[in-house]
Design a protein around this motif. Structure first.
Motif, PDB file in Angstrom:
ATOM      1  N   ASP A 274       0.823  -1.211   0.000  1.00  0.00           N
ATOM      2  CA  ASP A 274       0.000   0.000   0.000  1.00  0.00           C
ATOM      3  C   ASP A 274       0.859   1.264   0.000  1.00  0.00           C
ATOM      4  OD1 ASP A 274      -2.375  -1.449   0.030  1.00  0.00           O
ATOM      5  OD2 ASP A 274      -2.399  -1.540   2.232  1.00  0.00           O
ATOM      6  N   GLY A 275       2.182   1.095  -0.063  1.00  0.00           N
ATOM      7  CA  GLY A 275       3.083   2.244  -0.108  1.00  0.00           C
ATOM      8  C   GLY A 275       3.381   2.872   1.238  1.00  0.00           C
ATOM      9  N   GLU A 276       3.152   2.148   2.339  1.00  0.00           N
ATOM     10  CA  GLU A 276       3.363   2.700   3.678  1.00  0.00           C
ATOM     11  C   GLU A 276       4.727   2.296   4.234  1.00  0.00           C
ATOM     12  OE1 GLU A 276      -0.961   2.696   5.721  1.00  0.00           O
ATOM     13  OE2 GLU A 276      -0.167   0.717   5.193  1.00  0.00           O
ATOM     14  N   ILE A 277       5.284   3.161   5.067  1.00  0.00           N
ATOM     15  CA  ILE A 277       6.473   2.828   5.838  1.00  0.00           C
ATOM     16  C   ILE A 277       5.997   2.062   7.061  1.00  0.00           C
ATOM     17  CG2 ILE A 277       8.320   3.792   7.284  1.00  0.00           C
ATOM     18  CD1 ILE A 277       8.491   6.122   5.296  1.00  0.00           C
ATOM     19  N   THR A 278       6.752   1.035   7.460  1.00  0.00           N
ATOM     20  CA  THR A 278       6.416   0.303   8.677  1.00  0.00           C
ATOM     21  C   THR A 278       7.546   0.435   9.690  1.00  0.00           C
ATOM     22  OG1 THR A 278       7.339  -1.788   7.894  1.00  0.00           O
ATOM     23  CG2 THR A 278       4.998  -1.383   7.438  1.00  0.00           C
ATOM     24  N   VAL A 279       7.168   0.435  10.951  1.00  0.00           N
ATOM     25  CA  VAL A 279       8.118   0.413  12.062  1.00  0.00           C
ATOM     26  C   VAL A 279       7.771  -0.816  12.884  1.00  0.00           C
ATOM     27  CG1 VAL A 279       9.026   1.605  14.086  1.00  0.00           C
ATOM     28  CG2 VAL A 279       8.344   2.931  12.073  1.00  0.00           C
ATOM     29  N   ASP A 280       8.724  -1.741  12.954  1.00  0.00           N
ATOM     30  CA  ASP A 280       8.511  -3.021  13.636  1.00  0.00           C
ATOM     31  C   ASP A 280       7.266  -3.738  13.112  1.00  0.00           C
ATOM     32  OD1 ASP A 280      10.811  -2.630  15.150  1.00  0.00           O
ATOM     33  OD2 ASP A 280       9.712  -1.658  16.782  1.00  0.00           O
ATOM     34  N   GLY A 281       7.062  -3.661  11.799  1.00  0.00           N
ATOM     35  CA  GLY A 281       5.963  -4.372  11.142  1.00  0.00           C
ATOM     36  C   GLY A 281       4.632  -3.652  11.160  1.00  0.00           C
ATOM     37  N   GLU A 282       4.526  -2.549  11.872  1.00  0.00           N
ATOM     38  CA  GLU A 282       3.271  -1.787  11.965  1.00  0.00           C
ATOM     39  C   GLU A 282       3.311  -0.599  11.010  1.00  0.00           C
ATOM     40  OE1 GLU A 282       0.532  -2.524  13.848  1.00  0.00           O
ATOM     41  OE2 GLU A 282       1.604  -4.397  14.293  1.00  0.00           O
ATOM     42  N   PRO A 283       2.257  -0.428  10.195  1.00  0.00           N
ATOM     43  CA  PRO A 283       2.227   0.735   9.291  1.00  0.00           C
ATOM     44  C   PRO A 283       2.285   2.041  10.076  1.00  0.00           C
ATOM     45  CG  PRO A 283       0.495  -0.821   8.734  1.00  0.00           C
ATOM     46  CD  PRO A 283       1.083  -1.281  10.041  1.00  0.00           C
ATOM     47  N   LEU A 284       3.068   2.966   9.574  1.00  0.00           N
ATOM     48  CA  LEU A 284       3.243   4.260  10.210  1.00  0.00           C
ATOM     49  C   LEU A 284       2.150   5.214   9.717  1.00  0.00           C
ATOM     50  CD1 LEU A 284       5.205   5.889  12.032  1.00  0.00           C
ATOM     51  CD2 LEU A 284       6.447   6.492   9.949  1.00  0.00           C
ATOM     52  N   GLU A 285       1.370   5.756  10.643  1.00  0.00           N
ATOM     53  CA  GLU A 285       0.355   6.746  10.288  1.00  0.00           C
ATOM     54  C   GLU A 285       1.058   8.088  10.151  1.00  0.00           C
ATOM     55  OE1 GLU A 285      -3.206   6.851  12.627  1.00  0.00           O
ATOM     56  OE2 GLU A 285      -3.104   4.683  12.991  1.00  0.00           O
ATOM     57  N   GLU A 286       0.887   8.731   8.990  1.00  0.00           N
ATOM     58  CA  GLU A 286       1.597   9.981   8.727  1.00  0.00           C
ATOM     59  C   GLU A 286       0.653  11.074   8.220  1.00  0.00           C
ATOM     60  OE1 GLU A 286       5.977   9.348   7.721  1.00  0.00           O
ATOM     61  OE2 GLU A 286       4.923   8.036   6.301  1.00  0.00           O
ATOM     62  N   PRO A 287      -0.214  11.581   9.104  1.00  0.00           N
ATOM     63  CA  PRO A 287      -1.168  12.616   8.691  1.00  0.00           C
ATOM     64  C   PRO A 287      -0.497  13.943   8.342  1.00  0.00           C
ATOM     65  CG  PRO A 287      -1.229  12.344  11.070  1.00  0.00           C
ATOM     66  CD  PRO A 287      -0.348  11.240  10.528  1.00  0.00           C
ATOM     67  N   TYR A 288       0.764  14.109   8.696  1.00  0.00           N
ATOM     68  CA  TYR A 288       1.501  15.349   8.461  1.00  0.00           C
ATOM     69  C   TYR A 288       2.070  15.451   7.048  1.00  0.00           C
ATOM     70  CZ  TYR A 288       4.694  11.779  10.140  1.00  0.00           C
ATOM     71  OH  TYR A 288       5.343  10.587  10.352  1.00  0.00           O
ATOM     72  N   LEU A 289       2.039  14.361   6.266  1.00  0.00           N
ATOM     73  CA  LEU A 289       2.567  14.411   4.903  1.00  0.00           C
ATOM     74  C   LEU A 289       1.692  15.293   4.019  1.00  0.00           C
ATOM     75  CD1 LEU A 289       3.561  10.690   4.161  1.00  0.00           C
ATOM     76  CD2 LEU A 289       5.046  12.584   4.826  1.00  0.00           C
ATOM     77  N   PRO A 290       2.312  16.070   3.118  1.00  0.00           N
ATOM     78  CA  PRO A 290       1.502  16.856   2.182  1.00  0.00           C
ATOM     79  C   PRO A 290       0.627  15.927   1.344  1.00  0.00           C
ATOM     80  CG  PRO A 290       3.816  17.509   2.079  1.00  0.00           C
ATOM     81  CD  PRO A 290       3.741  16.276   2.924  1.00  0.00           C
ATOM     82  N   GLU A 291      -0.559  16.390   1.027  1.00  0.00           N
ATOM     83  CA  GLU A 291      -1.491  15.581   0.248  1.00  0.00           C
ATOM     84  C   GLU A 291      -0.855  15.149  -1.068  1.00  0.00           C
ATOM     85  OE1 GLU A 291      -5.920  16.008  -1.658  1.00  0.00           O
ATOM     86  OE2 GLU A 291      -5.422  17.165   0.137  1.00  0.00           O
ATOM     87  N   GLY A 292      -0.993  13.869  -1.384  1.00  0.00           N
ATOM     88  CA  GLY A 292      -0.457  13.329  -2.622  1.00  0.00           C
ATOM     89  C   GLY A 292       1.007  12.931  -2.569  1.00  0.00           C
ATOM     90  N   THR A 293       1.641  13.094  -1.405  1.00  0.00           N
ATOM     91  CA  THR A 293       3.054  12.753  -1.264  1.00  0.00           C
ATOM     92  C   THR A 293       3.204  11.296  -0.837  1.00  0.00           C
ATOM     93  OG1 THR A 293       3.626  15.008  -0.630  1.00  0.00           O
ATOM     94  CG2 THR A 293       5.190  13.293  -0.018  1.00  0.00           C
ATOM     95  N   ALA A 294       4.051  10.573  -1.548  1.00  0.00           N
ATOM     96  CA  ALA A 294       4.343   9.186  -1.178  1.00  0.00           C
ATOM     97  C   ALA A 294       5.243   9.191   0.052  1.00  0.00           C
ATOM     98  CB  ALA A 294       5.042   8.470  -2.326  1.00  0.00           C
ATOM     99  N   PRO A 295       5.067   8.230   0.972  1.00  0.00           N
ATOM    100  CA  PRO A 295       5.930   8.166   2.152  1.00  0.00           C
ATOM    101  C   PRO A 295       7.413   8.071   1.795  1.00  0.00           C
ATOM    102  CG  PRO A 295       4.028   6.786   2.476  1.00  0.00           C
ATOM    103  CD  PRO A 295       3.983   7.244   1.045  1.00  0.00           C
ATOM    104  N   SER A 296       7.727   7.401   0.673  1.00  0.00           N
ATOM    105  CA  SER A 296       9.113   7.356   0.212  1.00  0.00           C
ATOM    106  C   SER A 296       9.166   6.755  -1.182  1.00  0.00           C
ATOM    107  CB  SER A 296       9.989   6.523   1.148  1.00  0.00           C
ATOM    108  OG  SER A 296      11.323   6.503   0.689  1.00  0.00           O
ATOM    109  N   GLU A 297       9.997   7.326  -2.026  1.00  0.00           N
ATOM    110  CA  GLU A 297      10.265   6.762  -3.350  1.00  0.00           C
ATOM    111  C   GLU A 297      11.493   5.855  -3.280  1.00  0.00           C
ATOM    112  OE1 GLU A 297       8.336   7.093  -6.000  1.00  0.00           O
ATOM    113  OE2 GLU A 297       6.967   8.513  -5.053  1.00  0.00           O
ATOM    114  N   ILE A 298      12.181   5.895  -2.140  1.00  0.00           N
ATOM    115  CA  ILE A 298      13.387   5.084  -1.923  1.00  0.00           C
ATOM    116  C   ILE A 298      13.004   3.910  -1.042  1.00  0.00           C
ATOM    117  CG2 ILE A 298      15.708   5.052  -0.926  1.00  0.00           C
ATOM    118  CD1 ILE A 298      15.782   8.112  -1.451  1.00  0.00           C
ATOM    119  N   GLU A 299      13.330   2.702  -1.484  1.00  0.00           N
ATOM    120  CA  GLU A 299      13.041   1.512  -0.683  1.00  0.00           C
ATOM    121  C   GLU A 299      14.176   1.267   0.303  1.00  0.00           C
ATOM    122  OE1 GLU A 299      12.039  -1.885  -3.031  1.00  0.00           O
ATOM    123  OE2 GLU A 299      10.427  -0.824  -4.077  1.00  0.00           O
ATOM    124  N   PHE A 300      13.814   0.781   1.480  1.00  0.00           N
ATOM    125  CA  PHE A 300      14.820   0.447   2.491  1.00  0.00           C
ATOM    126  C   PHE A 300      14.232  -0.545   3.478  1.00  0.00           C
ATOM    127  CE2 PHE A 300      12.793   4.511   3.483  1.00  0.00           C
ATOM    128  CZ  PHE A 300      12.230   4.264   4.724  1.00  0.00           C
TER     129      PHE A 300
END
Length: 192
Positions: free
Chosen positions: A110-136
């Motif tokens: 779904d394009g989400e960043i996870t921390v310890d397997g849990e999706p990170l809720e990021e309401p502060y991201l600008p609308e339409g911004t992907a959590p990251s284009e870089i995989e890690f």
């Protein structure tokens, strides 16, 4: 020249008293800046929309050397995010995504960043911004933090330095303080 009051005690000259007062105020201001709060001007759009270019924020110095997930921190990036000679780029402000022991991964189907397997809720991201284009997929070492700007499309942060010395991780002891509030301009004055 000292003056003698009616009760026989010496009174100091008004200029001397004013000078002592000014010196005491300067000492108090330096102590507050070193131990309580320190102002910083936001130089870039990397934390937009949370912080805007030109905002002046106060870093809570009582929290220096600490970091918790979700906090916005000011840290000394010298040797990690900037070269030792670039004093203008010495201090950085970013959001803490992971701390020592956390496994941070990008991205889920779904394009989400996870921390310890849990999706990170990021309401502060600008609308339409992907959590990251870089995989890690990384483990944050103890005593370090993984930080990202809120404006991921315009932020140099831990993702961009994964192959650099330190692997994009910043020692927590480099934290100057948690960004506490915006104090300027007055129209944006608010707690963070």
């Amino acid at each position: 020249m000292s003056r003698i009051s009616a009760n026989g005690r010496r009174r100091s000259h008004p200029v001397v008293a004013a000078a002592v007062f000014v010196v005491l105020l300067l000492i108090a201001a330096l102590l507050v800046r070193h131990y309580v709060v320190q102002p910083f001007r936001v130089p870039s759009a990397s934390m937009s929309p949370t912080l805007q270019v030109g905002d002046v924020l106060l870093a809570d110095r009582t929290t220096r050397g600490t970091a918790e997930r979700g906090e916005i921190v000011v840290f000394n990036g010298r040797g990690y995010f900037s070269s030792a000679s670039a004093d203008g780029d010495r201090y950085w402000v970013k959001r803490v995504i992971g701390v020592g022991g956390d496994r941070v991964t990008c991205c889920t189907t779904d394009g989400e960043i996870t921390v310890d397997g849990e999706p990170l809720e990021e309401p502060y991201l600008p609308e339409g911004t992907a959590p990251s284009e870089i995989e890690f997929d990384l483990q944050v070492p103890e005593g370090h933090m993984f930080v990202l700007g809120d404006n991921r499309a315009d932020s140099t942060d831990s993702r961009h330095l994964l192959g650099a010395p330190g692997g994009g991780m910043v020692p927590v002891d480099r934290v100057v303080g948690e960004a506490d509030r915006i104090v300027w301009p007055l129209t944006r004055r608010s707690a963070l």
